[in-house]
Design a protein around this motif. Sequence first.
Motif, PDB file in Angstrom:
ATOM      1  N   VAL A   1       0.830  -1.208   0.000  1.00 39.17           N
ATOM      2  CA  VAL A   1       0.000   0.000   0.000  1.00 39.17           C
ATOM      3  C   VAL A   1       0.859   1.250   0.000  1.00 39.17           C
ATOM      4  O   VAL A   1       0.509   2.256  -0.621  1.00 39.17           O
ATOM      5  CB  VAL A   1      -0.988  -0.017   1.190  1.00 39.17           C
ATOM      6  N   ASN A   2       2.009   1.226   0.710  1.00 35.84           N
ATOM      7  CA  ASN A   2       2.900   2.391   0.657  1.00 35.84           C
ATOM      8  C   ASN A   2       4.153   2.112  -0.178  1.00 35.84           C
ATOM      9  O   ASN A   2       5.113   2.871  -0.131  1.00 35.84           O
ATOM     10  CB  ASN A   2       3.278   2.854   2.062  1.00 35.84           C
ATOM     11  N   LEU A   3       4.093   1.021  -0.938  1.00 32.53           N
ATOM     12  CA  LEU A   3       5.156   0.624  -1.860  1.00 32.53           C
ATOM     13  C   LEU A   3       6.507   0.389  -1.198  1.00 32.53           C
ATOM     14  O   LEU A   3       7.555   0.542  -1.823  1.00 32.53           O
ATOM     15  CB  LEU A   3       5.282   1.633  -3.025  1.00 32.53           C
ATOM     16  N   LEU A   4       6.494   0.019   0.083  1.00 33.47           N
ATOM     17  CA  LEU A   4       7.713  -0.531   0.664  1.00 33.47           C
ATOM     18  C   LEU A   4       8.052  -1.838  -0.043  1.00 33.47           C
ATOM     19  O   LEU A   4       9.213  -2.232  -0.153  1.00 33.47           O
ATOM     20  CB  LEU A   4       7.540  -0.772   2.165  1.00 33.47           C
ATOM     21  N   GLU A   5       7.009  -2.532  -0.494  1.00 30.64           N
ATOM     22  CA  GLU A   5       7.161  -3.658  -1.416  1.00 30.64           C
ATOM     23  C   GLU A   5       6.590  -3.231  -2.761  1.00 30.64           C
ATOM     24  O   GLU A   5       5.490  -2.679  -2.823  1.00 30.64           O
ATOM     25  CB  GLU A   5       6.388  -4.894  -0.912  1.00 30.64           C
ATOM     26  N   ARG A   6       7.334  -3.461  -3.833  1.00 31.66           N
ATOM     27  CA  ARG A   6       6.844  -3.104  -5.162  1.00 31.66           C
ATOM     28  C   ARG A   6       5.941  -4.225  -5.665  1.00 31.66           C
ATOM     29  O   ARG A   6       6.377  -5.368  -5.756  1.00 31.66           O
ATOM     30  CB  ARG A   6       8.001  -2.904  -6.134  1.00 31.66           C
TER      31      ARG A   6
ATOM     32  N   THR B   1       1.666   3.401  -7.730  1.00 35.01           N
ATOM     33  CA  THR B   1       2.413   2.514  -8.618  1.00 35.01           C
ATOM     34  C   THR B   1       2.948   3.264  -9.834  1.00 35.01           C
ATOM     35  O   THR B   1       3.973   2.891 -10.402  1.00 35.01           O
ATOM     36  CB  THR B   1       1.515   1.339  -9.071  1.00 35.01           C
ATOM     37  N   ALA B   2       2.268   4.345 -10.219  1.00 35.85           N
ATOM     38  CA  ALA B   2       2.752   5.154 -11.347  1.00 35.85           C
ATOM     39  C   ALA B   2       3.972   5.973 -10.957  1.00 35.85           C
ATOM     40  O   ALA B   2       4.720   6.431 -11.830  1.00 35.85           O
ATOM     41  CB  ALA B   2       1.644   6.086 -11.830  1.00 35.85           C
ATOM     42  N   LEU B   3       4.192   6.155  -9.637  1.00 38.14           N
ATOM     43  CA  LEU B   3       5.334   6.937  -9.166  1.00 38.14           C
ATOM     44  C   LEU B   3       6.553   6.063  -8.869  1.00 38.14           C
ATOM     45  O   LEU B   3       7.627   6.583  -8.570  1.00 38.14           O
ATOM     46  CB  LEU B   3       4.963   7.690  -7.882  1.00 38.14           C
ATOM     47  N   ALA B   4       6.371   4.758  -8.931  1.00 35.36           N
ATOM     48  CA  ALA B   4       7.428   3.865  -8.447  1.00 35.36           C
ATOM     49  C   ALA B   4       8.693   3.907  -9.289  1.00 35.36           C
ATOM     50  O   ALA B   4       9.797   3.778  -8.774  1.00 35.36           O
ATOM     51  CB  ALA B   4       6.890   2.436  -8.377  1.00 35.36           C
TER      52      ALA B   4
ATOM     53  N   GLY C   1      11.813   7.326  -5.902  1.00 35.84           N
ATOM     54  CA  GLY C   1      12.082   8.659  -6.403  1.00 35.84           C
ATOM     55  C   GLY C   1      11.470   9.722  -5.506  1.00 35.84           C
ATOM     56  O   GLY C   1      10.761   9.425  -4.535  1.00 35.84           O
ATOM     57  N   LYS C   2      11.722  10.974  -5.839  1.00 34.02           N
ATOM     58  CA  LYS C   2      11.267  12.093  -5.013  1.00 34.02           C
ATOM     59  C   LYS C   2       9.754  12.109  -4.859  1.00 34.02           C
ATOM     60  O   LYS C   2       9.233  12.302  -3.759  1.00 34.02           O
ATOM     61  CB  LYS C   2      11.759  13.414  -5.619  1.00 34.02           C
ATOM     62  N   GLN C   3       9.024  11.894  -5.950  1.00 34.48           N
ATOM     63  CA  GLN C   3       7.562  11.946  -5.887  1.00 34.48           C
ATOM     64  C   GLN C   3       6.996  10.852  -4.991  1.00 34.48           C
ATOM     65  O   GLN C   3       6.064  11.083  -4.215  1.00 34.48           O
ATOM     66  CB  GLN C   3       6.975  11.825  -7.297  1.00 34.48           C
ATOM     67  N   LEU C   4       7.564   9.657  -5.087  1.00 36.95           N
ATOM     68  CA  LEU C   4       7.096   8.563  -4.245  1.00 36.95           C
ATOM     69  C   LEU C   4       7.433   8.831  -2.780  1.00 36.95           C
ATOM     70  O   LEU C   4       6.614   8.566  -1.889  1.00 36.95           O
ATOM     71  CB  LEU C   4       7.707   7.235  -4.696  1.00 36.95           C
ATOM     72  N   ARG C   5       8.622   9.377  -2.510  1.00 34.88           N
ATOM     73  CA  ARG C   5       8.983   9.703  -1.121  1.00 34.88           C
ATOM     74  C   ARG C   5       8.028  10.739  -0.545  1.00 34.88           C
ATOM     75  O   ARG C   5       7.616  10.647   0.620  1.00 34.88           O
ATOM     76  CB  ARG C   5      10.428  10.208  -1.049  1.00 34.88           C
ATOM     77  N   GLU C   6       7.668  11.723  -1.355  1.00 35.85           N
ATOM     78  CA  GLU C   6       6.723  12.741  -0.888  1.00 35.85           C
ATOM     79  C   GLU C   6       5.357  12.127  -0.609  1.00 35.85           C
ATOM     80  O   GLU C   6       4.696  12.467   0.379  1.00 35.85           O
ATOM     81  CB  GLU C   6       6.598  13.853  -1.929  1.00 35.85           C
ATOM     82  N   ALA C   7       4.923  11.223  -1.479  1.00 38.13           N
ATOM     83  CA  ALA C   7       3.629  10.558  -1.277  1.00 38.13           C
ATOM     84  C   ALA C   7       3.654   9.707  -0.010  1.00 38.13           C
ATOM     85  O   ALA C   7       2.687   9.690   0.764  1.00 38.13           O
ATOM     86  CB  ALA C   7       3.294   9.701  -2.493  1.00 38.13           C
ATOM     87  N   ARG C   8       4.767   9.019   0.228  1.00 39.24           N
ATOM     88  CA  ARG C   8       4.896   8.187   1.432  1.00 39.24           C
ATOM     89  C   ARG C   8       4.863   9.021   2.703  1.00 39.24           C
ATOM     90  O   ARG C   8       4.410   8.554   3.753  1.00 39.24           O
ATOM     91  CB  ARG C   8       6.205   7.408   1.385  1.00 39.24           C
TER      92      ARG C   8
END
Length: 369
Positions: free
Chosen positions: A71-76, A90-93, A100-107
């Motif tokens: 859910v938070n993409l700690l696992e892809r 998943t589009a930010l992965a 990446g920066k966008q995924l870190r911000e989302a997390r």
Amino acid sequence: MNAPCPATPRAAHSTVTETHVITTQGLTKVYRSRGREVTALDGVDLHVREGEVYGVIGQSGAGKSSLIRCVNLLERPTSGTVTVAGQDLTALAGRGPRAGKQLREARSRIGMVFQHFNLLSSRTVQDNIELPLEILGKSGKERSAKALELLDLVGLSDKAKAYPAQLSGGQKQRVGIARALAGDPKVLLSDEATSALDPETTRSILQLLRDLNQQLGLTVLLITHEMDVVKTVCDSAALMEHGQIIESGTVSELLATPGSELASALFPVSGDATGADRTVIDVTFHGESATQPVISQLSRTYNIDISILGAAMDTVAGKQVGRMRIELPGRYEDNVVPVGFLREQGLQVEIQGPQGESAPVLQKEGVTK
């Protein structure tokens, strides 16, 4: 891969306009090791509504931990999509192993509470809470003010300068919750957050999660193997087996669904017929019916002796809910009118077969058993 279980009913949400904060579609996770493939998630569709506490329950190996970490993409995920607060994570992965920066911000907008606290022993309680704010680049003054505010919120305002080794398990978990809230998330994920705690401490942590859910408008997704957690704090729940969600819905929907495994597990009752000429019925009480003397009314109205074989009663979401297994004299065809009386009182009635299985006479349109 395991095929979906056709015998288990799946409750459906009735409103199509409600807002889902967490949605997974076709979520699959396959682990590959030494030439072998293990499917942890097998096409999982999950819908968590805004502002609710949603519990995912299942035995060890069911795929719960893989689900919450996807859910938070700690696992892809191997395939499928994860959407949180309207954003497709998943589009930010990206393709690389690092976020990446966008995924870190989302997390940063998704809080995570772990089973074993994951506190840094060399840092004070306040410093542990400030850590995610450091990563976000907040000033020392901002970090300190936020940490002290959160410590007050979780009832540990006097422990700011203590170290994790000086805290009880429940206090460590409160620090973990405070740290998860540092980024002002709208979503809080709880990965077996109470399984390492004693029963009394578990109750206090669950009450804290419920309080935070209500005070902050948090949407909480928690995984657990304990039915009491679902009963105590969850608005909705899903049952996982072999990497699939086989049953889901609000707790009240599940309790009203004939043959629901979750309802039976939340309120287990047992007892077999004392003879071949007896009818055994499981009756579910919830809402106003839970406080009415329905069974005694049934006995007086039809002048029949009723045996209570088993019963379970508790409070769910502030309302009394219970199940009772009763035995009526005569076969089912002799008890059609009494069974109809119970249904007219707003009760869920389920006829039990000779070995305690639900009899097919109770099938409803759209529900298979």
